[in-house]
Write a protein that holds these residues in place. Structure first.
Motif, PDB file in Angstrom:
ATOM      1  N   ARG A 229      -7.650  -1.451   4.476  1.00 37.55           N
ATOM      2  CA  ARG A 229      -7.347  -2.857   4.735  1.00 37.55           C
ATOM      3  C   ARG A 229      -5.866  -2.979   5.036  1.00 37.55           C
ATOM      4  O   ARG A 229      -5.037  -2.425   4.312  1.00 37.55           O
ATOM      5  CB  ARG A 229      -7.717  -3.716   3.534  1.00 37.55           C
ATOM      6  N   ASN A 230      -5.557  -3.705   6.101  1.00 40.01           N
ATOM      7  CA  ASN A 230      -4.164  -3.925   6.514  1.00 40.01           C
ATOM      8  C   ASN A 230      -3.386  -2.619   6.620  1.00 40.01           C
ATOM      9  O   ASN A 230      -2.223  -2.533   6.225  1.00 40.01           O
ATOM     10  CB  ASN A 230      -3.454  -4.885   5.558  1.00 40.01           C
ATOM     11  N   GLY A 231      -4.044  -1.585   7.117  1.00 40.55           N
ATOM     12  CA  GLY A 231      -3.395  -0.303   7.338  1.00 40.55           C
ATOM     13  C   GLY A 231      -3.259   0.585   6.116  1.00 40.55           C
ATOM     14  O   GLY A 231      -2.686   1.670   6.199  1.00 40.55           O
TER      15      GLY A 231
ATOM     16  N   VAL B 106      -4.184   5.373  -3.691  1.00 36.92           N
ATOM     17  CA  VAL B 106      -3.555   5.286  -2.383  1.00 36.92           C
ATOM     18  C   VAL B 106      -2.686   6.529  -2.256  1.00 36.92           C
ATOM     19  O   VAL B 106      -1.805   6.760  -3.096  1.00 36.92           O
ATOM     20  CB  VAL B 106      -2.695   4.004  -2.240  1.00 36.92           C
ATOM     21  N   ASN B 107      -2.932   7.332  -1.229  1.00 37.39           N
ATOM     22  CA  ASN B 107      -2.189   8.593  -1.056  1.00 37.39           C
ATOM     23  C   ASN B 107      -2.202   9.436  -2.332  1.00 37.39           C
ATOM     24  O   ASN B 107      -1.173   9.973  -2.763  1.00 37.39           O
ATOM     25  CB  ASN B 107      -0.746   8.328  -0.604  1.00 37.39           C
ATOM     26  N   ASP B 108      -3.363   9.515  -2.953  1.00 38.47           N
ATOM     27  CA  ASP B 108      -3.585  10.312  -4.166  1.00 38.47           C
ATOM     28  C   ASP B 108      -2.775   9.842  -5.375  1.00 38.47           C
ATOM     29  O   ASP B 108      -2.597  10.584  -6.336  1.00 38.47           O
ATOM     30  CB  ASP B 108      -3.315  11.800  -3.903  1.00 38.47           C
ATOM     31  N   ARG B 109      -2.282   8.616  -5.339  1.00 38.81           N
ATOM     32  CA  ARG B 109      -1.577   8.013  -6.478  1.00 38.81           C
ATOM     33  C   ARG B 109      -2.367   6.793  -6.945  1.00 38.81           C
ATOM     34  O   ARG B 109      -2.906   6.041  -6.126  1.00 38.81           O
ATOM     35  CB  ARG B 109      -0.163   7.572  -6.088  1.00 38.81           C
ATOM     36  N   ILE B 110      -2.418   6.570  -8.242  1.00 40.45           N
ATOM     37  CA  ILE B 110      -3.165   5.440  -8.785  1.00 40.45           C
ATOM     38  C   ILE B 110      -2.427   4.138  -8.471  1.00 40.45           C
ATOM     39  O   ILE B 110      -1.266   3.963  -8.830  1.00 40.45           O
ATOM     40  CB  ILE B 110      -3.386   5.595 -10.299  1.00 40.45           C
TER      41      ILE B 110
ATOM     42  N   GLU C 206       2.757  -3.941  -5.731  1.00 37.31           N
ATOM     43  CA  GLU C 206       2.990  -3.543  -4.341  1.00 37.31           C
ATOM     44  C   GLU C 206       1.686  -3.396  -3.558  1.00 37.31           C
ATOM     45  O   GLU C 206       1.708  -3.358  -2.322  1.00 37.31           O
ATOM     46  CB  GLU C 206       3.805  -2.252  -4.269  1.00 37.31           C
ATOM     47  N   TYR C 207       0.546  -3.354  -4.254  1.00 37.91           N
ATOM     48  CA  TYR C 207      -0.744  -3.212  -3.582  1.00 37.91           C
ATOM     49  C   TYR C 207      -1.600  -4.470  -3.655  1.00 37.91           C
ATOM     50  O   TYR C 207      -2.779  -4.438  -3.331  1.00 37.91           O
ATOM     51  CB  TYR C 207      -1.499  -1.999  -4.143  1.00 37.91           C
ATOM     52  N   TRP C 208      -1.014  -5.577  -4.070  1.00 37.76           N
ATOM     53  CA  TRP C 208      -1.739  -6.840  -4.022  1.00 37.76           C
ATOM     54  C   TRP C 208      -1.966  -7.197  -2.553  1.00 37.76           C
ATOM     55  O   TRP C 208      -1.115  -6.959  -1.697  1.00 37.76           O
ATOM     56  CB  TRP C 208      -0.946  -7.948  -4.696  1.00 37.76           C
ATOM     57  N   GLY C 209      -3.108  -7.774  -2.234  1.00 35.95           N
ATOM     58  CA  GLY C 209      -3.406  -8.224  -0.880  1.00 35.95           C
ATOM     59  C   GLY C 209      -4.127  -7.193  -0.023  1.00 35.95           C
ATOM     60  O   GLY C 209      -4.369  -7.442   1.160  1.00 35.95           O
ATOM     61  N   TYR C 210      -4.497  -6.065  -0.599  1.00 29.61           N
ATOM     62  CA  TYR C 210      -5.210  -5.027   0.156  1.00 29.61           C
ATOM     63  C   TYR C 210      -6.679  -4.916  -0.242  1.00 29.61           C
ATOM     64  O   TYR C 210      -7.360  -3.975   0.163  1.00 29.61           O
ATOM     65  CB  TYR C 210      -4.521  -3.666  -0.018  1.00 29.61           C
TER      66      TYR C 210
ATOM     67  N   GLY D 169      -8.331  -5.037  -5.833  1.00 29.15           N
ATOM     68  CA  GLY D 169      -8.967  -5.723  -6.959  1.00 29.15           C
ATOM     69  C   GLY D 169     -10.390  -6.129  -6.633  1.00 29.15           C
ATOM     70  O   GLY D 169     -11.304  -5.926  -7.444  1.00 29.15           O
ATOM     71  N   LYS D 170     -10.591  -6.677  -5.455  1.00 30.74           N
ATOM     72  CA  LYS D 170     -11.938  -7.092  -5.044  1.00 30.74           C
ATOM     73  C   LYS D 170     -12.883  -5.896  -5.013  1.00 30.74           C
ATOM     74  O   LYS D 170     -14.022  -5.982  -5.495  1.00 30.74           O
ATOM     75  CB  LYS D 170     -11.890  -7.745  -3.669  1.00 30.74           C
ATOM     76  N   ASN D 171     -12.437  -4.790  -4.467  1.00 33.88           N
ATOM     77  CA  ASN D 171     -13.314  -3.631  -4.354  1.00 33.88           C
ATOM     78  C   ASN D 171     -13.548  -2.938  -5.692  1.00 33.88           C
ATOM     79  O   ASN D 171     -14.638  -2.399  -5.921  1.00 33.88           O
ATOM     80  CB  ASN D 171     -12.793  -2.669  -3.290  1.00 33.88           C
ATOM     81  N   LEU D 172     -12.574  -2.952  -6.584  1.00 31.61           N
ATOM     82  CA  LEU D 172     -12.813  -2.459  -7.941  1.00 31.61           C
ATOM     83  C   LEU D 172     -13.871  -3.314  -8.634  1.00 31.61           C
ATOM     84  O   LEU D 172     -14.790  -2.792  -9.277  1.00 31.61           O
ATOM     85  CB  LEU D 172     -11.520  -2.459  -8.759  1.00 31.61           C
TER      86      LEU D 172
END
Length: 181
Positions: A10-12, A76-80, A107-111, A114-117
């Protein structure tokens, strides 16, 4: 319990949601500490109720072995970048439900993490015979409340003046639940 890994973009930003593994324990300890310091939407301030790597490793082992618990991480990139947890009960009168909690690095809000979890947790709960999911959300967290409503949760009650925030004011907690027929 465990789920199969899922991929999202999402969003790149590409990320994977999968079950937590013991090797995640140290990073989970660090991420939880960071998340607690980034928002007042959670129960803790940074450093409170600290869980070290050994503590997380124990939680992960317990949740993996228990068919009423689910612990997920988003990478994201193998980091939690975030995590969620559903915790059920072995008590007969409560075995039909789980409580859901979540944390995502700011820094990962808006991607959609949370919805997918949450959606992965709902899918697991529905396929596991769990009838009810419950959660608690601060009244000022409108984006979370809207997400929960979109995914079938309803407000079930309000805990009045439940949280004291840094501005010195008390805020309500909304109790929400999702029932599967």
């Amino acid at each position: 319990m465990k789920i199969e890994p899922q991929q999202f973009t999402r969003n790149g930003v590409s990320y994977t949601i999968r079950s937590a593994a013991p090797a995640d324990a140290q990073e989970l300890s660090e991420v939880r500490l960071q998340i607690d310091g980034e928002t007042e939407n959670l129960d803790r301030v940074r450093g409170e109720a600290y869980i070290d790597a050994d503590g997380f490793e124990q939680i992960i082992h317990t949740d993996t072995a228990n068919d009423r618990n689910l612990f997920l991480v988003a990478l994201v990139n193998d980091r939690i970048a975030g995590f969620s947890r559903c915790e059920g009960s072995s008590l007969q009168r409560l075995a039909h439900k789980v409580e859901f909690g979540i944390g995502v690095l700011q820094e990962y809000w808006g991607y959609g993490i949370g919805k997918n979890l949450l959606q992965a947790s709902i899918d697991w709960a529905d396929s596991s015979g769990i009838r009810k999911m419950s959660l608690y959300v601060l009244e000022t967290n409108g984006s979370a409340i809207n997400l929960y409503r979109k995914l079938g949760f309803e407000a079930e009650g309000v805990l009045q003046k439940d949280k004291l925030l840094s501005d010195g004011n008390y805020y309500n907690t909304v109790v929400m639940g999702r029932w599967r027929e």
